[in-house]
Design an enzyme around this catalytic site. Structure first.
Site, PDB file in Angstrom:
ATOM      1  N   GLU A 130       0.756  -7.877   8.868  1.00 55.15           N
ATOM      2  CA  GLU A 130       0.685  -6.533   8.287  1.00 55.15           C
ATOM      3  C   GLU A 130      -0.791  -6.192   8.164  1.00 55.15           C
ATOM      4  O   GLU A 130      -1.467  -6.647   7.238  1.00 55.15           O
ATOM      5  CB  GLU A 130       1.391  -6.505   6.928  1.00 55.15           C
ATOM      6  N   CYS A 172      -3.886   0.354   2.743  1.00 53.78           N
ATOM      7  CA  CYS A 172      -3.877   0.154   4.201  1.00 53.78           C
ATOM      8  C   CYS A 172      -3.292   1.345   4.948  1.00 53.78           C
ATOM      9  O   CYS A 172      -3.623   1.561   6.118  1.00 53.78           O
ATOM     10  CB  CYS A 172      -3.117  -1.125   4.552  1.00 53.78           C
TER      11      CYS A 172
END
Length: 455
Positions: free
Chosen positions: A210, A244
């Site tokens: 991720e 993110c």
């Protein structure tokens, strides 16, 4: 390190007992986890306040609440997910039955980052435990208070032969990655993700990465500009920009750029006040290193809003940059801070071409009221996930997988996707012994025509 080898050996021995494979056992562990979180919400909020200056509202909305929902959703569905599933069998295999048996990988390593240190550690752990694995958790050294709280939580809930926490920094990361795990789940930067995958390849260990990247936010001339500005400002400056999937830059159609800039300035003042660095609800940068790095991206840039900072609290004002090109320093790396550069385009295909020429982002956001343009962007641009007419919120659901593509990562999680990520789907065909059709056995003379008819 010898202690890590011993820890992994204990977990492997415990996994082989089969206790973690019991669905009732998994349910009990998740229920205990949910109760611990409920009973210790204040402690979690205090830790997040200390690490990132998160307000109670933001800490609950972006960390605690998401984890609680993941556990609730998993408990509701885990029995059906874990059940063997009957699937069709080809006529060529008559008479037989085919099944898929979900089984855990074994011992999983979960390496988490500092920006959402509670959520991005515990949400993957929910997936690992729901699938029946043992787990080693490695939280970030940067978010020291939350990492210590996670160590306390795991220590109070689980024996270390089932779940262990390793605290520390690069030395500990390196030592763990030299060991053989059955699955590695990593959340962090692209560069470290490459290193994790390289180390995993030595043991042929499957991974979920991720990662991140420069996530664009496109605003076209048909968009509701005031609503777009509000949702962009919220998504970008959440957690002081250390998200993110935050919009990394704006791509706005030329004829509505000035209106968007004015509206974003208005929303920043409305949400954070005239002096955001003295706003008790405004988070801070994680440490001085990142504080200085982000300030370096502002220097010599054309600031239209913000730009100020407060070193003693490691806070940087929500900042908007104009007159930006791809050559500017702020466009050469993921910003991961409260700085929002604005680029312009005349034609949507022009913007799409520039986005497509770069690594595929973790997220993309598109503000428009034109359904044909919406459909065109969804069809022609590749990215991990995103929103139409909003930002960030696509990750806050257990009904869809969240993850990247290409340079922004591989694999997904949340809800059933978390269970599937930490599960091997074992395929089994059960054949009857009553009939044994001879066509498959040698010699094969004159059997080809018959094979073509039935296959």
């Amino acid at each position: 390190m010898a202690e890590y080898k011993a820890m992994l050996q204990r977990q492997r021995e415990y996994f082989r007992t089969g206790e973690t494979k019991s669905v009732e056992f998994r349910v009990r562990q998740l229920e205990r986890m949910a109760k611990w979180i409920q009973d210790n919400e204040e402690d979690i909020m205090d830790a997040l306040k200390g690490d990132l200056h998160k307000s109670p509202f933001e800490a609950y909305a972006t960390e605690i609440g998401i984890v609680k929902e993941e556990i609730r959703y998993t408990l509701k569905h885990i029995r059906s997910w874990a059940r063997p599933k009957r699937v069709p069998t080809p006529v060529t295999q008559f008479p037989s039955k085919s099944f898929i048996y979900p089984e855990p990988y074994g011992v999983a390593l979960i390496m988490s980052p500092w920006n959402y240190p509670f959520q991005l550690t515990i949400a993957p752990l929910v997936g690992a435990l729901s699938a029946g694995n043992c787990a080693v958790v490695k939280p970030s050294a940067y978010s020291a208070r939350t990492s210590a709280l996670i160590a306390r939580m795991i220590g109070e809930l689980f024996p270390d032969k089932y779940v262990s926490v390793i605290l520390g920094g690069r030395k500990e990361n390196e030592a763990l990655l030299n060991e053989k795990f059955d699955y590695i789940f990593f959340t962090g930067s692209v560069n470290v993700g490459r290193y994790v995958m390289e180390k995993a390849s030595a043991h042929l260990t499957p991974v979920s990465l991720e990662l991140g990247g420069k996530s664009p936010c496109i605003v076209d001339e048909t968009a509701d500009i005031s609503l777009a500005a509000k949702r962009i400002v919220w998504g970008k400056f959440l957690n002081c920009g250390q998200t993110c999937v935050a919009p990394d830059y704006i791509f706005v159609q030329k004829n509505v750029k000035e209106k968007l800039l004015r509206q974003m300035e208005k929303q920043i003042r409305k949400m954070y006040g005239k002096d955001p660095c003295r706003n008790e609800e405004y988070p801070k940068m994680i440490n001085e290193k990142h504080f200085e790095r982000v300030l370096g991206l502002i220097r010599d840039a054309h600031v239209v809003c913000g730009g100020g900072s407060r070193k003693e609290t490691l806070q940087i004002e929500p900042t908007i940059l104009d007159q930006v090109t791809w050559e500017h320093p702020v466009m050469r790396e993921e910003i991961f801070g409260p700085v929002l550069p604005v680029l312009t385009f005349y034609d949507l295909k022009e913007a799409a071409a520039q986005i497509s020429a770069r690594p595929r982002p973790l997220a993309l956001y598109f503000f428009t009221r034109d359904r044909q343009r919406e459909a065109w962007v969804l069809k022609h641009l590749s990215y991990g996930g995103g929103c139409i007419n909003d930002t960030v919120v696509h990750l806050a659901t257990s009904h869809m997988p969240f993850g990247g593509v290409g340079d922004s990562g591989m694999g997904g999680y949340h809800g059933k996707a978390s269970f599937d990520t930490f599960t091997h789907q074992k395929s089994i065909m059960k054949k009857s012994g009553l009939i044994d059709i001879p066509v498959r056995y040698a010699p094969f003379k004159k059997k080809l025509d018959l094979l073509k008819k039935i296959q």
